[in-house]
Design an enzyme around this catalytic site. Sequence first.
Site, PDB file in Angstrom:
ATOM      1  N   VAL A  82       0.889  -1.166   0.000  1.00 17.87           N
ATOM      2  CA  VAL A  82       0.000   0.000   0.000  1.00 17.87           C
ATOM      3  C   VAL A  82       0.924   1.212   0.000  1.00 17.87           C
ATOM      4  O   VAL A  82       1.781   1.327   0.878  1.00 17.87           O
ATOM      5  CB  VAL A  82      -0.867   0.007   1.287  1.00 17.87           C
ATOM      6  CG1 VAL A  82      -1.732   1.245   1.295  1.00 17.87           C
ATOM      7  CG2 VAL A  82      -1.688  -1.264   1.330  1.00 17.87           C
ATOM      8  N   PRO A  83       0.808   2.087  -0.994  1.00 18.04           N
ATOM      9  CA  PRO A  83       1.799   3.171  -1.077  1.00 18.04           C
ATOM     10  C   PRO A  83       1.789   3.999   0.203  1.00 18.04           C
ATOM     11  O   PRO A  83       0.753   4.507   0.601  1.00 18.04           O
ATOM     12  CB  PRO A  83       1.343   3.997  -2.274  1.00 18.04           C
ATOM     13  CG  PRO A  83      -0.007   3.534  -2.629  1.00 18.04           C
ATOM     14  CD  PRO A  83      -0.220   2.201  -2.012  1.00 18.04           C
ATOM     15  N   GLY A  85       3.274   6.579   0.370  1.00 13.15           N
ATOM     16  CA  GLY A  85       3.419   7.965  -0.076  1.00 13.15           C
ATOM     17  C   GLY A  85       2.095   8.683   0.017  1.00 13.15           C
ATOM     18  O   GLY A  85       1.094   8.111   0.397  1.00 13.15           O
ATOM     19  N   PHE A  87      -0.875   9.386  -1.212  1.00 12.90           N
ATOM     20  CA  PHE A  87      -1.774   9.015  -2.302  1.00 12.90           C
ATOM     21  C   PHE A  87      -3.128   9.598  -1.956  1.00 12.90           C
ATOM     22  O   PHE A  87      -3.361  10.061  -0.860  1.00 12.90           O
ATOM     23  CB  PHE A  87      -1.833   7.501  -2.445  1.00 12.90           C
ATOM     24  CG  PHE A  87      -2.358   6.810  -1.224  1.00 12.90           C
ATOM     25  CD1 PHE A  87      -1.528   6.611  -0.114  1.00 12.90           C
ATOM     26  CD2 PHE A  87      -3.678   6.401  -1.148  1.00 12.90           C
ATOM     27  CE1 PHE A  87      -2.012   5.999   1.029  1.00 12.90           C
ATOM     28  CE2 PHE A  87      -4.166   5.790  -0.002  1.00 12.90           C
ATOM     29  CZ  PHE A  87      -3.329   5.583   1.069  1.00 12.90           C
ATOM     30  N   VAL A  90      -6.541  12.802  -7.164  1.00 13.83           N
ATOM     31  CA  VAL A  90      -5.973  13.927  -7.900  1.00 13.83           C
ATOM     32  C   VAL A  90      -7.046  14.439  -8.863  1.00 13.83           C
ATOM     33  O   VAL A  90      -7.584  13.662  -9.653  1.00 13.83           O
ATOM     34  CB  VAL A  90      -4.702  13.508  -8.672  1.00 13.83           C
ATOM     35  CG1 VAL A  90      -4.172  14.686  -9.474  1.00 13.83           C
ATOM     36  CG2 VAL A  90      -3.622  13.021  -7.711  1.00 13.83           C
ATOM     37  N   ASP A 191       9.730   5.739  -5.908  1.00  9.96           N
ATOM     38  CA  ASP A 191       8.501   5.132  -6.442  1.00  9.96           C
ATOM     39  C   ASP A 191       8.336   5.422  -7.931  1.00  9.96           C
ATOM     40  O   ASP A 191       7.263   5.796  -8.387  1.00  9.96           O
ATOM     41  CB  ASP A 191       7.277   5.636  -5.656  1.00  9.96           C
ATOM     42  CG  ASP A 191       6.141   4.599  -5.637  1.00  9.96           C
ATOM     43  OD1 ASP A 191       5.028   4.947  -5.209  1.00  9.96           O
ATOM     44  OD2 ASP A 191       6.392   3.455  -6.081  1.00  9.96           O
TER      45      ASP A 191
HETATM   46  N1  LIG Z   1       0.015  11.015  -7.272  1.00  9.74           N
HETATM   47  C1  LIG Z   1       0.194  12.272  -7.737  1.00  9.74           C
HETATM   48  N2  LIG Z   1       0.821  13.261  -7.088  1.00  9.74           N
HETATM   49  N3  LIG Z   1       0.835  14.328  -7.880  1.00  9.74           N
HETATM   50  C2  LIG Z   1       0.203  13.981  -9.027  1.00  9.74           C
HETATM   51  C3  LIG Z   1       0.012  14.825 -10.184  1.00  9.74           C
HETATM   52  C4  LIG Z   1       0.528  16.098 -10.336  1.00  9.74           C
HETATM   53  N4  LIG Z   1       0.156  16.562 -11.574  1.00  9.74           N
HETATM   54  C5  LIG Z   1      -0.587  15.609 -12.211  1.00  9.74           C
HETATM   55  N5  LIG Z   1      -1.144  15.616 -13.436  1.00  9.74           N
HETATM   56  C6  LIG Z   1      -1.819  14.534 -13.857  1.00  9.74           C
HETATM   57  C7  LIG Z   1      -1.982  13.386 -13.055  1.00  9.74           C
HETATM   58  C8  LIG Z   1      -2.714  12.205 -13.547  1.00  9.74           C
HETATM   59  C9  LIG Z   1      -2.428  10.903 -13.156  1.00  9.74           C
HETATM   60  N6  LIG Z   1      -3.257  10.070 -13.809  1.00  9.74           N
HETATM   61  C10 LIG Z   1      -4.108  10.773 -14.593  1.00  9.74           C
HETATM   62  C11 LIG Z   1      -5.143  10.339 -15.426  1.00  9.74           C
HETATM   63  C12 LIG Z   1      -5.852  11.290 -16.131  1.00  9.74           C
HETATM   64  C13 LIG Z   1      -5.510  12.643 -16.012  1.00  9.74           C
HETATM   65  C14 LIG Z   1      -4.472  13.067 -15.157  1.00  9.74           C
HETATM   66  C15 LIG Z   1      -3.783  12.123 -14.458  1.00  9.74           C
HETATM   67  C16 LIG Z   1      -1.406  13.365 -11.776  1.00  9.74           C
HETATM   68  C17 LIG Z   1      -0.702  14.489 -11.355  1.00  9.74           C
HETATM   69  O1  LIG Z   1      -0.210  12.669  -8.997  1.00  9.74           O
END
Ligand SMILES: Nc1nnc(-c2c[nH]c3ncc(-c4c[nH]c5ccccc45)cc23)o1
Length: 333
Positions: A82-83, A85, A87, A90, A191
């Site tokens: 399980v991360p 970090g 999580f 978003v 990670d």
């Molecule tokens: N765990 C985490 N910590 N910071 C981020 C993060 C910062 N900027 C981002 N921009 C896009 C996405 C994103 C992930 N899967 C996606 C699927 C569809 C659209 C967008 C995304 C995630 C991030 O993610």
Amino acid sequence: EMVAEEEDTVSGVRYGTVPDILAFVNLLSSMQTPLLQHLPKEIGVLLKKKDMAVKKGRYQINIDVLLFAWRLTYKNPGSGLVPKGSFGKVHLAQDTTTRKRMACKLIPLENFKAADVEFQARFRHDNIAELFGAVLWDQTVHLFMEAGEGGSVLEKLDNCGPMREFEIIWVAKQVLRGLEYLHSHNVIHHDIKPSNIVLMSDKAVLVDFGLAVQMTEDVYSPRDLRGTEMYMSPELVLCRGHNTKTDIYSLGTSIIHMQTGSPPWVRRYPRTAYPSYLYIIHKQAPPLEDIAEDCSASMHSFLKRCLERNPTLRSSASELLKDEAINPPREDQ
Ligand SMILES: Nc1nnc(-c2c[nH]c3ncc(-c4c[nH]c5ccccc45)cc23)o1
């Protein structure tokens, strides 16, 4: 006006610098939640004056900035740890005045660690998702960051299947540039995997620094196992100390995932039969057998450099950036 003044400093959202946001997030992670329970309004520090419009100390979610679901609720990982970090969910966010589009990660205050923000605030690079600001609202920390509107490499793999070699080369190069920068500051991401590489029109960036550490010596002795099993290096699994080279190994296993559509091991050792891969990673030679059949000779030798079992012999990000596999001679030359 003393009270008003006091009220303003504690309860407002203001523009600030990196030291201000670091002080703010440290305050958040040290303050007891009951204290923060009765805050009437949102509090926070924003770094981007031109992109985020604060109005009289207010930056209200669903008024000054809108959040849209990216259908991004993190699926619980399969067999991986399980991360530990940061999580959570978003979202896509958009400032209602400037129209600036951002990513917004929502972390419940009780799960929030200053580390989630520290690395993205202190280390700025084209291939690291930039931090725009942090706002506490309704017991939830909202981290505003650079948005990868193309989604993550994992989503791309789930939706479009294995990537072609030229796409993999493009992603690998961006990730190596980000790692070269982090590793030059002795920072281990811990990670590196397809879901932590997000895509924009002109670049790919690394996200989720919740497991990142900055080494003080040239070996990091872990207190806990950090990362996601499938992508972990043998030395990390052994838990006898590792260094930045562990990220290079995770890039290698991520490239295998990009070219075959599956992480290493799972095809030979099905998840149903193997709840954990730690023993396999420890006992077996690196998963060169899981490299795609149609992998080019140059990419195959690149992967051997990434997946070298001995971290001392494993290539660094700087060395790999010179590898011919990711500097293919242009056809027309
Ligand atoms: N765990 C985490 N910590 N910071 C981020 C993060 C910062 N900027 C981002 N921009 C896009 C996405 C994103 C992930 N899967 C996606 C699927 C569809 C659209 C967008 C995304 C995630 C991030 O993610």
